[in-house]
Design a protein around this motif. Structure first.
Motif, short mmCIF file in Angstrom:
data_model
loop_
_atom_site.label_atom_id
_atom_site.label_comp_id
_atom_site.label_asym_id
_atom_site.label_seq_id
_atom_site.Cartn_x
_atom_site.Cartn_y
_atom_site.Cartn_z
N ILE A 134 44.64 48.64 36.20
CA ILE A 134 44.55 47.29 36.42
C ILE A 134 43.11 46.75 36.84
O ILE A 134 43.03 45.60 37.50
CB ILE A 134 45.67 46.92 37.42
N ILE A 151 48.91 38.74 31.74
CA ILE A 151 49.20 39.47 32.84
C ILE A 151 50.89 39.73 32.70
O ILE A 151 51.30 38.62 32.63
CB ILE A 151 48.72 39.26 34.21
N LEU A 157 45.89 42.22 38.62
CA LEU A 157 44.66 42.63 37.95
C LEU A 157 43.41 42.43 38.80
O LEU A 157 43.32 41.48 39.72
CB LEU A 157 44.65 41.91 36.62
#
Length: 269
Positions: A134, A151, A157
């Protein structure tokens, strides 16, 4: 009591710094001067302060308000070359976005956790340990969609912007962002461990804040100018709620040297 409190600082610093030795995760840090504040992005807080409840805040609602903000920025002539740059610039100027400010540098987080305007309350540092999956590498994020709609639901993230201004560089700045799977009531990767992101909190006792600030200023060379190396930082440093940088007897104008401080002289043995 004060000496006893100061004796706690080395162990506290060791606890804060230790995560940077972890070679398996990317650690980023966020300092908040009031432990009661929930670490959520400005857009979430703005929605909550404008009448929405956590069960009403969904990913679809966030995207609608983001689109509205971008349209208004475009209509007023504030739109950058793309949506990504516009939203990042909005974040850095204090606007409310889905991005949560973090830093690679634990000392930056410690500075924010010890803000002088909140010496009556404990501060806190959040240590976010992100897996490589991530944490995109430099240059892999080229659009706002990659930080929002692309996402996976419920996922987080970690993004590090390019150093386009001195503030990003000075603060070793990064952003956490996520996509809410259901509603904000059930989903908050910023406060709860998720599949690829774990969170650890370190409390900064209010009695230590002044001593820690002194350490950061005198031993780390930090002050508001180094954190905000621009005129906005200078204005913040001289705002109504801030202490004066110098006592009356050491005001620059009183030394006879105009705008400049007295030259440095080493201590006499």
């Amino acid at each position: 009591m004060e000496k006893q409190s100061k004796a706690e600082i080395p162990a506290l610093l060791e606890e804060i710094i230790l995560p940077v030795t972890d070679a398996t995760h990317t650690h980023v840090f966020r300092g908040q001067t009031n432990i009661r504040w929930e670490p959520i992005p400005g857009l979430y807080r703005r929605l909550l302060s404008n009448g929405y409840s956590k069960p009403e805040i969904t990913e679809a609602l966030i995207e609608e308000y983001e689109e509205d903000c971008l349209c208004e920025a475009n209509g007023l002539g504030f739109y950058e070359s793309n949506r990504l740059d516009t939203m990042i610039n909005l974040q850095h100027q204090g606007g409310a976005t889905r991005l949560l400010d973090v830093s690679r540098d634990p000392f930056i987080a410690l500075w924010f956790a010890c803000d002088e305007n909140e010496d009556e309350t404990d501060g806190v540092i959040f240590d976010y340990a992100a897996e490589n999956s991530i944490t995109p590498k430099s240059g892999q994020i080229n659009s706002w969609d990659q930080l929002s709609s692309n996402i996976s639901p419920g996922a987080a993230l970690l993004y590090f912007p390019t150093w386009k201004n001195e503030r990003v560089k000075a603060q070793s700045a990064g952003f956490l962002t996520c996509s809410i799977q259901n509603t904000l009531r059930e989903d908050s990767p910023y406060t709860k461990d998720s599949q690829h992101l774990t969170i650890k909190k370190t409390i900064i006792p209010n009695l230590l804040k002044k001593s820690i600030r002194d350490y950061l200023i005198n031993c780390r060379g930090m002050d508001t100018y180094t954190i905000y190396p621009d005129f906005e930082g200078f204005a913040l440093y001289n705002s109504a709620t801030r202490s004066f940088a110098r006592c009356y007897s050491h005001l620059y104008g009183r030394s006879g040297n105009g705008l400049f401080p007295d030259p440095y002289s080493p201590p006499l043995d």
